[in-house]
Design a protein around this motif. Sequence first.
Motif, PDB file in Angstrom:
ATOM      1  N   LEU A  29       0.831  -1.209   0.000  1.00  0.00           N
ATOM      2  CA  LEU A  29       0.000   0.000   0.000  1.00  0.00           C
ATOM      3  C   LEU A  29       0.864   1.257   0.000  1.00  0.00           C
ATOM      4  O   LEU A  29       0.544   2.230  -0.686  1.00  0.00           O
ATOM      5  CB  LEU A  29      -0.968   0.004   1.183  1.00  0.00           C
ATOM      6  N   LEU A  30       1.951   1.230   0.731  1.00  0.00           N
ATOM      7  CA  LEU A  30       2.859   2.380   0.735  1.00  0.00           C
ATOM      8  C   LEU A  30       3.496   2.562  -0.638  1.00  0.00           C
ATOM      9  O   LEU A  30       3.681   3.686  -1.102  1.00  0.00           O
ATOM     10  CB  LEU A  30       3.930   2.223   1.816  1.00  0.00           C
ATOM     11  N   GLU A  31       3.788   1.451  -1.297  1.00  0.00           N
ATOM     12  CA  GLU A  31       4.345   1.513  -2.649  1.00  0.00           C
ATOM     13  C   GLU A  31       3.322   2.102  -3.627  1.00  0.00           C
ATOM     14  O   GLU A  31       3.674   2.868  -4.524  1.00  0.00           O
ATOM     15  CB  GLU A  31       4.749   0.103  -3.092  1.00  0.00           C
ATOM     16  N   LEU A  32       2.056   1.746  -3.465  1.00  0.00           N
ATOM     17  CA  LEU A  32       0.992   2.229  -4.353  1.00  0.00           C
ATOM     18  C   LEU A  32       0.505   3.634  -4.002  1.00  0.00           C
ATOM     19  O   LEU A  32      -0.159   4.268  -4.828  1.00  0.00           O
ATOM     20  CB  LEU A  32      -0.210   1.282  -4.283  1.00  0.00           C
ATOM     21  N   LEU A  33       0.793   4.107  -2.809  1.00  0.00           N
ATOM     22  CA  LEU A  33       0.232   5.360  -2.312  1.00  0.00           C
ATOM     23  C   LEU A  33       0.353   6.522  -3.302  1.00  0.00           C
ATOM     24  O   LEU A  33      -0.662   7.161  -3.597  1.00  0.00           O
ATOM     25  CB  LEU A  33       0.847   5.726  -0.963  1.00  0.00           C
ATOM     26  N   PRO A  34       1.523   6.822  -3.848  1.00  0.00           N
ATOM     27  CA  PRO A  34       1.586   7.976  -4.757  1.00  0.00           C
ATOM     28  C   PRO A  34       0.659   7.842  -5.972  1.00  0.00           C
ATOM     29  O   PRO A  34      -0.041   8.790  -6.324  1.00  0.00           O
ATOM     30  CB  PRO A  34       3.054   8.025  -5.183  1.00  0.00           C
ATOM     31  N   GLU A  35       0.644   6.674  -6.579  1.00  0.00           N
ATOM     32  CA  GLU A  35      -0.207   6.467  -7.748  1.00  0.00           C
ATOM     33  C   GLU A  35      -1.692   6.498  -7.378  1.00  0.00           C
ATOM     34  O   GLU A  35      -2.502   7.089  -8.091  1.00  0.00           O
ATOM     35  CB  GLU A  35       0.110   5.125  -8.411  1.00  0.00           C
ATOM     36  N   ALA A  36      -2.037   5.826  -6.284  1.00  0.00           N
ATOM     37  CA  ALA A  36      -3.441   5.761  -5.867  1.00  0.00           C
ATOM     38  C   ALA A  36      -3.957   7.142  -5.479  1.00  0.00           C
ATOM     39  O   ALA A  36      -5.063   7.532  -5.869  1.00  0.00           O
ATOM     40  CB  ALA A  36      -3.602   4.781  -4.707  1.00  0.00           C
ATOM     41  N   PHE A  37      -3.176   7.897  -4.730  1.00  0.00           N
ATOM     42  CA  PHE A  37      -3.591   9.243  -4.358  1.00  0.00           C
ATOM     43  C   PHE A  37      -3.723  10.119  -5.602  1.00  0.00           C
ATOM     44  O   PHE A  37      -4.621  10.949  -5.693  1.00  0.00           O
ATOM     45  CB  PHE A  37      -2.596   9.863  -3.373  1.00  0.00           C
TER      46      PHE A  37
ATOM     47  N   ARG B 154      -8.896  22.392  10.493  1.00  0.00           N
ATOM     48  CA  ARG B 154      -9.950  23.314  10.884  1.00  0.00           C
ATOM     49  C   ARG B 154     -11.136  23.200   9.944  1.00  0.00           C
ATOM     50  O   ARG B 154     -11.046  22.633   8.859  1.00  0.00           O
ATOM     51  CB  ARG B 154      -9.422  24.741  10.861  1.00  0.00           C
ATOM     52  N   THR B 155     -12.244  23.789  10.358  1.00  0.00           N
ATOM     53  CA  THR B 155     -13.436  23.832   9.525  1.00  0.00           C
ATOM     54  C   THR B 155     -13.099  24.513   8.201  1.00  0.00           C
ATOM     55  O   THR B 155     -12.465  25.557   8.172  1.00  0.00           O
ATOM     56  CB  THR B 155     -14.565  24.604  10.247  1.00  0.00           C
ATOM     57  N   GLY B 156     -13.517  23.874   7.108  1.00  0.00           N
ATOM     58  CA  GLY B 156     -13.316  24.458   5.790  1.00  0.00           C
ATOM     59  C   GLY B 156     -12.012  24.092   5.119  1.00  0.00           C
ATOM     60  O   GLY B 156     -11.757  24.502   3.993  1.00  0.00           O
ATOM     61  N   GLU B 157     -11.177  23.303   5.782  1.00  0.00           N
ATOM     62  CA  GLU B 157      -9.893  22.939   5.188  1.00  0.00           C
ATOM     63  C   GLU B 157      -9.963  21.666   4.345  1.00  0.00           C
ATOM     64  O   GLU B 157      -8.965  21.256   3.780  1.00  0.00           O
ATOM     65  CB  GLU B 157      -8.814  22.797   6.263  1.00  0.00           C
ATOM     66  N   GLY B 158     -11.133  21.058   4.267  1.00  0.00           N
ATOM     67  CA  GLY B 158     -11.302  19.937   3.348  1.00  0.00           C
ATOM     68  C   GLY B 158     -11.084  18.562   3.942  1.00  0.00           C
ATOM     69  O   GLY B 158     -10.575  17.675   3.260  1.00  0.00           O
ATOM     70  N   LYS B 159     -11.513  18.352   5.160  1.00  0.00           N
ATOM     71  CA  LYS B 159     -11.359  17.032   5.793  1.00  0.00           C
ATOM     72  C   LYS B 159     -12.082  15.945   5.003  1.00  0.00           C
ATOM     73  O   LYS B 159     -11.584  14.840   4.862  1.00  0.00           O
ATOM     74  CB  LYS B 159     -11.886  17.065   7.234  1.00  0.00           C
ATOM     75  N   THR B 160     -13.262  16.292   4.488  1.00  0.00           N
ATOM     76  CA  THR B 160     -14.048  15.312   3.737  1.00  0.00           C
ATOM     77  C   THR B 160     -13.298  14.877   2.484  1.00  0.00           C
ATOM     78  O   THR B 160     -13.252  13.691   2.150  1.00  0.00           O
ATOM     79  CB  THR B 160     -15.421  15.906   3.377  1.00  0.00           C
ATOM     80  N   LEU B 161     -12.684  15.819   1.805  1.00  0.00           N
ATOM     81  CA  LEU B 161     -11.906  15.505   0.609  1.00  0.00           C
ATOM     82  C   LEU B 161     -10.641  14.740   0.976  1.00  0.00           C
ATOM     83  O   LEU B 161     -10.234  13.831   0.260  1.00  0.00           O
ATOM     84  CB  LEU B 161     -11.579  16.794  -0.147  1.00  0.00           C
ATOM     85  N   VAL B 162     -10.016  15.084   2.087  1.00  0.00           N
ATOM     86  CA  VAL B 162      -8.811  14.390   2.557  1.00  0.00           C
ATOM     87  C   VAL B 162      -9.099  12.903   2.749  1.00  0.00           C
ATOM     88  O   VAL B 162      -8.305  12.054   2.362  1.00  0.00           O
ATOM     89  CB  VAL B 162      -8.297  15.020   3.875  1.00  0.00           C
ATOM     90  N   ALA B 163     -10.232  12.602   3.342  1.00  0.00           N
ATOM     91  CA  ALA B 163     -10.571  11.208   3.646  1.00  0.00           C
ATOM     92  C   ALA B 163     -10.644  10.348   2.388  1.00  0.00           C
ATOM     93  O   ALA B 163     -10.334   9.153   2.447  1.00  0.00           O
ATOM     94  CB  ALA B 163     -11.894  11.148   4.402  1.00  0.00           C
ATOM     95  N   THR B 164     -11.011  10.935   1.246  1.00  0.00           N
ATOM     96  CA  THR B 164     -11.120  10.143   0.017  1.00  0.00           C
ATOM     97  C   THR B 164      -9.808   9.471  -0.342  1.00  0.00           C
ATOM     98  O   THR B 164      -9.805   8.366  -0.883  1.00  0.00           O
ATOM     99  CB  THR B 164     -11.596  11.001  -1.177  1.00  0.00           C
ATOM    100  N   LEU B 165      -8.705  10.119  -0.034  1.00  0.00           N
ATOM    101  CA  LEU B 165      -7.390   9.572  -0.379  1.00  0.00           C
ATOM    102  C   LEU B 165      -7.109   8.281   0.387  1.00  0.00           C
ATOM    103  O   LEU B 165      -6.823   7.239  -0.214  1.00  0.00           O
ATOM    104  CB  LEU B 165      -6.298  10.610  -0.086  1.00  0.00           C
TER     105      LEU B 165
END
Length: 193
Positions: free
Chosen positions: A106-114, A149-160
């Motif tokens: 998973l660490l090897e795939l991380l850059p491509e997957a993200f 913080r609020t508005g910094e994109g936690k929801t989008l971060v989680a997708t990665l």
Amino acid sequence: MFSILSKTVYKIFGTKSDRDIKLILPLVDQIKSAFAQLASISDDALRAKSAEFKERIQSFLADIDAEIKSLHEQGQATEDIDEKEKFFVAIDKLTEDRNQQLEIILLELLPEAFAVVREGSKRVMKMRHFDVQMIGGIVLHRGEIAEMRTGEGKTLVATLAVYLNALSGKGVHVVTVNDYLATRDAQWMGEIY
């Protein structure tokens, strides 16, 4: 005296967070490099990356999975309780080894997957992950806490982190204590997934 010394140490070495981020930044650069290569591929080719990643994971884990399956079958075939116990202990050990191997791939795939998630998000949602959001995704993947913080994109971060870890087939759970946000985010980010 102590505060002068501690300020000097922090200036030289930085905080723990500073040192952690310094270690993560090369991964962010790899993600951005992989992302740049995805701009020209079709939507179908982008979607096909998931199957490619899953195949790479399965191939990487094939030997240990076959060994676990063989031990399980041998354990089921024996009637001797003590022998069964030996097989189950061996299976537990191999399962731990498999989990460590899974983390490696998973660490090897991380850059491509993200990069795939970043490109998919850009195409579907017209939202591209910023560097700080990719850092947050890496932190989440590592099983650590990413405070934003609020508005910094936690929801989008989680997708990665969700996408990367879902590739293993083990399942991923995202917990939100607010029912409204849980429903909204599931529908909103569902377009990316």
